[in-house]
Scaffold this active site. Sequence first.
Site, short mmCIF file in Angstrom:
data_model
loop_
_atom_site.label_atom_id
_atom_site.label_comp_id
_atom_site.label_asym_id
_atom_site.label_seq_id
_atom_site.Cartn_x
_atom_site.Cartn_y
_atom_site.Cartn_z
N GLU A 169 0.85 -1.19 0.00
CA GLU A 169 0.00 0.00 0.00
C GLU A 169 0.89 1.24 0.00
OE1 GLU A 169 -3.70 1.89 2.60
OE2 GLU A 169 -2.15 0.75 3.64
N LYS B 167 -9.42 1.30 -2.49
CA LYS B 167 -9.64 0.84 -1.12
C LYS B 167 -11.03 1.27 -0.64
CE LYS B 167 -7.42 1.24 3.46
NZ LYS B 167 -6.27 1.86 4.18
N CYS C 225 -5.01 -3.11 2.93
CA CYS C 225 -4.77 -2.78 4.34
C CYS C 225 -6.00 -2.97 5.23
CB CYS C 225 -4.20 -1.37 4.44
SG CYS C 225 -3.33 -1.04 6.00
#
Length: 285
Positions: free
Chosen positions: A42, A114, A155
Amino acid sequence: MVFKAAAVQMCSGVDPEKNAESMARLVREAARRGAIYVQTPEMTGAVQKDRAGLAAVLRDEETDLIVKKASELAKELGIHLHVGSTAIKLADGKIANRAFLFGPDGKKITSYDKIHMFDVDLDNGESWRESAVYRPGERAVVADLPFAKLGFGVCYDVRFPHLFRAEAMAGAQILTTPAAFTKQTGEAHWEILLRARAIENGAYVISAAQAGVHEDGRETFGHSMIVGPWGKVLASAGGTGEDVVVAEIDLEAVKACRAKIPNLKNGRDFALDIAPVLAKGGVTV
């Protein structure tokens, strides 16, 4: 099918050009070791908590340095290169925390934004408000590649198992969670979460991570990891600095695990009742 996959661990700074150089060096090392799928962490392009500093280096997808370099690397090395994510400038002034997947021809196969924003206050004084800067994604993504079906996450997404269950139900054999986990949360939960997502979906989990103390003062947990579908850690990096971890991926193992524990097939819809609280005498209150 059996092939090698790699997770590239970085300690990205605030300069995208330097980070692109580091990415290229590490991706070439992964390819040299036989990986045909390589994943970076990330925020590969910049780890920068200062909003003004981040804004100064932001570019749109068409001109982004990491996107351009990753496309070139994928073609040069003849691999599938997955940029775990990088910050992309959007037309509305917001930012996307966006993952990219490039094929051996250098062309973009797909991207993923995300979905879940890290808005938390940790007990060590750290406070994060990703939603103040980033626009959350709205779609899950599964890429049907020549060697496997690949599901995307980034994440904090790892804490939302329904995302990965949906991807597994759509056929994903490999789940991905590139990350920049904080040191405190990583020490407590990182390996447990990755192994849990692998076990409950009978899938490989590949997670390239940021690691160490960054230029902006942030400290990330590292321990980039490849986990097998039975929950075994197949490869793991340390907690500081750059590294490349490689593991063999055997899709027959996915098939075997899902046959032993067929929970993807055995799931059932159900209603949820909230039972009333009863007083000591058995009276509803």
